[in-house]
Design an enzyme around this catalytic site. Structure first.
Site, PDB file in Angstrom:
ATOM      1  N   ARG A   1       0.830  -1.208   0.000  1.00 36.16           N
ATOM      2  CA  ARG A   1       0.000   0.000   0.000  1.00 36.16           C
ATOM      3  C   ARG A   1       0.864   1.258   0.000  1.00 36.16           C
ATOM      4  O   ARG A   1       0.481   2.298   0.506  1.00 36.16           O
ATOM      5  CB  ARG A   1      -0.962   0.014   1.189  1.00 36.16           C
TER       6      ARG A   1
ATOM      7  N   ASP B   1      -6.785  -3.264   0.398  1.00 31.03           N
ATOM      8  CA  ASP B   1      -7.272  -2.215  -0.506  1.00 31.03           C
ATOM      9  C   ASP B   1      -6.212  -1.157  -0.816  1.00 31.03           C
ATOM     10  O   ASP B   1      -6.459  -0.238  -1.594  1.00 31.03           O
ATOM     11  CB  ASP B   1      -8.537  -1.553   0.052  1.00 31.03           C
TER      12      ASP B   1
ATOM     13  N   ARG C   1      15.065  -2.829   3.212  1.00 29.54           N
ATOM     14  CA  ARG C   1      14.810  -3.511   4.479  1.00 29.54           C
ATOM     15  C   ARG C   1      15.663  -4.769   4.583  1.00 29.54           C
ATOM     16  O   ARG C   1      16.195  -5.259   3.576  1.00 29.54           O
ATOM     17  CB  ARG C   1      13.329  -3.910   4.561  1.00 29.54           C
TER      18      ARG C   1
ATOM     19  N   ASP D   1      10.680  -7.259   7.671  1.00 25.76           N
ATOM     20  CA  ASP D   1      10.334  -6.343   6.584  1.00 25.76           C
ATOM     21  C   ASP D   1      10.077  -4.930   7.098  1.00 25.76           C
ATOM     22  O   ASP D   1       9.863  -4.013   6.291  1.00 25.76           O
ATOM     23  CB  ASP D   1       9.109  -6.852   5.814  1.00 25.76           C
TER      24      ASP D   1
END
Length: 452
Positions: free
Chosen positions: A94, A126, A187, A253
């Site tokens: 996202r 979403d 990361r 992460d």
């Protein structure tokens, strides 16, 4: 575009890695874009403070490219351990990297997003961010910056006019897109992905990129990279403890390769020095509890070392990992002495002060924010009873690093416990009243000035 020519220094270093490390994506087309927060202090560091509000929205709400940097948003690829379970099916789900810029000291900085829409890694999500989540990230980053924690900064928060359904907030709830200014978005999980794929060439390229672009060192030595990450990770763990901060989700992460804290979800500040205090309601085992954060960060650095075995011998990696404990002990002494407001003396005296402090604060369950406020400069008020005498003795050998002349010390401590977070959000949710948030940000920055 009215950037500051001397300060605006665009970069495209991320493109040097090649397209095996990211996917080009598009930002969501939001129904509206209403500017709620702009961090001109951070923007000034990268030459963006001169943007008008309309230009700000165009770039950070509609994501028109900034001149001279990335011309398309890039969703980064990575894997990671999530609560110690390996997951190869994640990545920027996202968010994306939108631009790269140099700050005033020449550091490479990323503009990254949260809530900017779906990507190939969104799975069933979403790709959106709740407005409350954005407000919480503002509060976390402002507070941590003031408390000397290496952290990303919240650059922008724009409300986007959608109604979102969430299980952990009253729904439907309002939506937003956030932009953070961060020293890189690589990361530990980025390295884990390459180890999982057995991609030696990609691993060597990534090691070289991180050393060159983020640490400003020549070469591509994986052991040297691990040395630097161990130093930064130990500092991060120590700074969390001195700030009384619980990140909540220290998955691999979520650990930046530069040791900079970022991505704030269920964070909390601990009211007392309680090692078992947790932030995330779903952390039933207390894996990322307050007192276990150094262990969690060390465990994640171990995963980096395991990944680097693809391109390095095990023995020097293991030797480097074994320095974490001593580096953490030195870092936590520096961090706590900074928060207490006294100067370091020598390793033995500093260690004794830290141990005495921790014994006293555990035994008394003293409110942390009040205690650090009263302690600043190295003297305890008389109303702290005899149970604090050992700490008084330990403090006597340390000189104050700064006076208490600042007006902040004549008021009350600036805290950020969960009840206040909710109290700041309530008028926004009920009446679109942002005054309490802006007043709190100003108060936090005043606290930062008093400590700096």
């Amino acid at each position: 575009m009215p950037v500051t020519p001397q300060a605006y220094r665009p970069e495209t270093a991320l493109l040097d890695l090649g397209d095996a490390f990211w996917d080009p994506v598009q930002a969501a087309a939001f129904p509206s874009a209403e500017l709620r927060f702009r961090n001109d202090r951070a923007a000034d560091e990268v030459g963006l403070a001169g943007l008008t509000d309309e230009e700000w929205i165009r770039h950070f709400g509609r994501f028109a490219p900034l001149p001279g940097t990335l011309q398309q948003p890039l969703a980064l690829r990575y894997h990671g351990h999530q609560f110690r379970q390996y997951n190869p099916d994640i990545g920027d789900g996202r968010g994306f990297t939108f631009a790269q810029l140099r700050d005033g000291s020449g550091r490479l900085m990323d503009l990254g997003t949260k809530g900017s829409g779906q990507t190939p890694y969104s799975r069933f999500g979403d790709g959106r961010l709740t407005l409350k989540g954005g407000v919480r990230e503002i509060l976390a980053t402002e507070m941590l910056e003031a408390l000397n924690v290496p952290t990303s900064r919240t650059l922008s928060l724009i409300e986007t006019g959608e109604e979102l359904a969430r299980g952990d907030e009253p729904s439907p709830t309002r939506s937003a897109v956030l932009v953070r200014l961060s020293h890189g978005h690589i990361r530990i999980g980025t390295f884990q992905r390459l180890a999982y794929l057995q991609d030696e060439e990609g691993m060597r390229r990534l090691v070289g990129y991180v050393l060159r672009a983020l640490y400003r060192e020549d070469g591509a030595d994986p052991v040297r990279l691990l040395e630097l990450v161990v130093q930064r990770a130990a500092t991060l763990a120590a700074s969390y403890m001195a700030a009384g901060f619980v990140h909540g989700v220290l998955n691999s992460d979520n650990i930046n390769i530069t040791g900079e804290s970022f991505d704030y979800g269920p964070w909390r500040f601990a009211p007392t020095w309680d090692p078992g205090f947790t932030a995330a309601y779903f952390d039933h085992a207390g894996l990322y509890a307050f007192g276990r954060q150094p262990e969690a960060i060390h465990w994640n650095v171990m995963q980096l070392a395991a990944s680097l075995r693809l391109v390095a011998e095990s023995e020097p990696l293991i030797e480097t990992l074994q320095t974490f404990a001593s580096q953490y002990q030195a870092a936590v002494a520096r961090a706590l002495l900074w928060r207490i407001g006294v100067l370091p003396r020598d390793a033995e005296a500093d260690r004794a002060l830290v141990q005495t402090f921790e014994r006293a604060v555990r035994a008394t369950s003293a409110p942390l924010d009040r205690l650090f406020f009263d302690l600043f400069g190295g003297k305890l008020p008389e109303d702290y009873g005899p149970e604090w005498d050992d700490l008084r003795t330990a403090l006597a050998s340390h000189a104050p690093r700064k006076s208490r002349d600042h007006a902040y010390w004549r008021g009350e401590p600036c805290a950020m416990l969960i009840d206040e977070v909710e109290a700041i959000w309530a008028p926004i949710a009920d009446g679109d009243d942002w005054s309490r948030l802006h007043a709190k940000v100003a108060a936090i920055r005043t606290m930062g000035e008093a400590h700096a």
